[in-house]
Design an enzyme around this catalytic site. Structure first.
Site, mmCIF file in Angstrom:
data_model
loop_
_atom_site.group_PDB
_atom_site.id
_atom_site.type_symbol
_atom_site.label_atom_id
_atom_site.label_comp_id
_atom_site.label_asym_id
_atom_site.label_seq_id
_atom_site.Cartn_x
_atom_site.Cartn_y
_atom_site.Cartn_z
ATOM 1 N N GLN A 94 0.245 -1.619 0.002
ATOM 2 C CA GLN A 94 -0.067 0.047 -0.234
ATOM 3 C C GLN A 94 0.593 1.106 -0.297
ATOM 4 O OE1 GLN A 94 -1.970 -1.323 4.096
ATOM 5 N NE2 GLN A 94 -1.433 0.897 3.960
ATOM 6 N N CYS A 136 -5.101 -0.326 4.085
ATOM 7 C CA CYS A 136 -5.040 -1.285 4.250
ATOM 8 C C CYS A 136 -6.112 -2.369 4.362
ATOM 9 C CB CYS A 136 -4.763 -1.757 5.737
ATOM 10 S SG CYS A 136 -5.584 -0.736 7.603
ATOM 11 N N HIS A 138 -5.687 -1.422 11.859
ATOM 12 C CA HIS A 138 -5.223 -1.744 10.688
ATOM 13 C C HIS A 138 -5.839 -3.111 10.656
ATOM 14 C CE1 HIS A 138 -2.185 -2.270 8.230
ATOM 15 N NE2 HIS A 138 -1.725 -3.815 8.999
#
Length: 446
Positions: free
Chosen positions: A64, A70, A365
């Site tokens: 990314q 993410c 995340h």
């Protein structure tokens, strides 16, 4: 009653420190090498060897770069695994993260403006207005937000809409887009409070969206409408299909009903009883699209569902607090990785509920679970596909200890077919609405 720090207090604290025989040695070591290096418990590395009894084939890890996408990468990775396996694709096949990124930023802009209109009669000091203005849009998101985008716009292979400098390095675009949205918020709030007609307000908002669309095309490229999909399979046979739309591509090559996949959370706080569903006020991206909805379960039920899905050959999208007790280069997430309480001779214990209630931890995340090591039927560690490229961990893959999973994983996405009848019934209920700043509304953005 408040009490100031007095110099006699400081003298007492220093005297206590001076009485510790090892204080100077520890102080020198920590000052020169850092807290984590000195508190590192490297037996954790041996305990988290990257070998698993159940391990799904997934291919190369995506990257990314310098963006907070993410959640998009993790979700598209779960979809690309299915395409690659189903059609025997050769090479490192990826779906276009930039295509989803374009529509996400456009839809988030509209979502923000709609919430500005909804709260226009509230003062700027209102917590909800302040919450909106703190981050008009950003890279982060949650599973249901990805589903809302795919259901409306479909998906495309990366070859149909590749990355740009601004998708890989999102800070500058986010800065100018948020400046634009804050100015638009000022205009819309003034129009509402000056008594402007609905027609005038709608026309003003439409002009704003037109300008935002232009900005996004300049920065990310024009979103593809039709494309040709060509590839070679692992037997080296050539395939091509011409004139596909993003939604047709999804229907033919992915064939997943996203309504079957639901968010399960583990939030053991007093305000969220288990086996009830929750949504978060002002959380989302597509106005009129899929609602963010979580079913809260105990960690035992939560974990059993993840294992069940892996055993049936499906990877698991999950959200966690990746910054806690993790080593990026070694690719290890283990709550025993650092002995910081022992180093500083103090108690640093918080339960999972206390971490959430007191702001120590939250989901920031998203990654993909692609394997698990079961010993006597019990999990000991998990294999994780990250989206930070191949130079971290083991070719981009991480090992997550079982205790870290139970302490820092907050969300998994599970196919409803793996839920018991009782849990399906609980998941179908109308959700309780949480405040916008609730920890379960945090966007995965690292």
């Amino acid at each position: 009653m408040s009490k100031e720090i007095k110099f006699d207090d400081i003298k007492s604290y220093q005297s206590d420190l001076d009485s510790r025989k090892d204080a100077k040695v520890i102080g020198r070591a920590v000052a020169h090498e850092g807290v984590n290096a000195i508190s590192a418990n490297y037996s954790s590395v041996d305990a988290n060897h990257p070998v698993f009894s159940i391990e799904l084939e997934t291919g190369d890890v995506a990257d990314q770069k310098r963006s907070g996408r993410c959640w998009t990468f993790a979700a598209l990775n779960t979809l690309r695994h299915k395409v690659a396996n189903e059609f025997n694709l050769k090479g490192n096949f990826e779906l276009s993260q930039n295509y989803i990124n374009f529509w996400d930023k456009f839809e988030k802009s509209n979502f923000f403006l709609e919430n500005i209109l909804r709260t226009a009669n509230k003062k700027l000091t209102s917590r909800r207005v302040a919450f909106l203005l703190a981050g008009p849009q950003q890279d982060g998101g949650q599973w249901d937000m990805l589903c809302a985008l795919v259901e409306k716009y479909g998906v495309v292979p990366q070859s149909a809409m590749s990355e740009t400098h601004n998708s890989n390095n999102s800070a500058d675009l986010n800065s100018v887009l948020n400046l634009k949205l804050r100015r638009d918020a000022l205009i819309l709030r003034n129009l509402v409070n000056d008594g402007a007609s609905d027609k005038k307000i709608a026309a003003s908002k439409d002009k704003m969206l037109n300008e935002i669309y232009r900005m996004l095309v300049y920065a990310l490229g024009e979103p593809v409408k039709k494309f040709d999909f060509e590839y070679r399979d692992k037997d080296n046979n050539y395939h091509i299909e011409k004139g596909l739309t993003p939604k047709k591509f999804y229907e033919k090559y992915i064939q997943l009903d996203l309504e079957d996949y639901v968010s399960i959370i583990n939030s053991p706080t007093d305000d969220k009883p288990y086996k009830k569903t929750y949504t978060v006020d002002m959380l989302g991206n597509v106005v009129g699209g899929r609602q963010v909805k979580h079913l809260n379960l105990s960690i035992d039920d939560f974990e059993k569902l993840a294992i069940k899905q892996l055993k049936n050959g499906e990877t698991v999208w999950f959200g966690s607090d990746v910054g806690q007790s993790s080593d990026r280069q070694k690719g290890i997430m283990d709550d025993k990785l650092y002995s910081r309480a022992e180093l500083f001779d103090t108690d640093l214990t918080l339960t999972k509920a206390e971490q959430l209630d007191y702001g120590e931890s939250l989901m920031d995340h998203a990654m993909v679970i692609t394997g698990v090591d079961l010993v006597d039927g019990k999990p000991t560690k998990w294999k994780v596909e990250n989206s930070w490229g191949k130079k971290v961990g083991t070719d981009g893959y991480f090992v997550m200890s079982e205790s870290w999973f139970r302490k820092y994983v907050y969300q998994v996405v599970i196919n409803k077919k793996y839920l018991s009848a009782d849990l399906k019934k609980a998941q179908a209920k109308e959700p309780i609405v949480l405040d916008p700043w609730d920890p379960m509304g945090t966007l995965a953005k690292f």
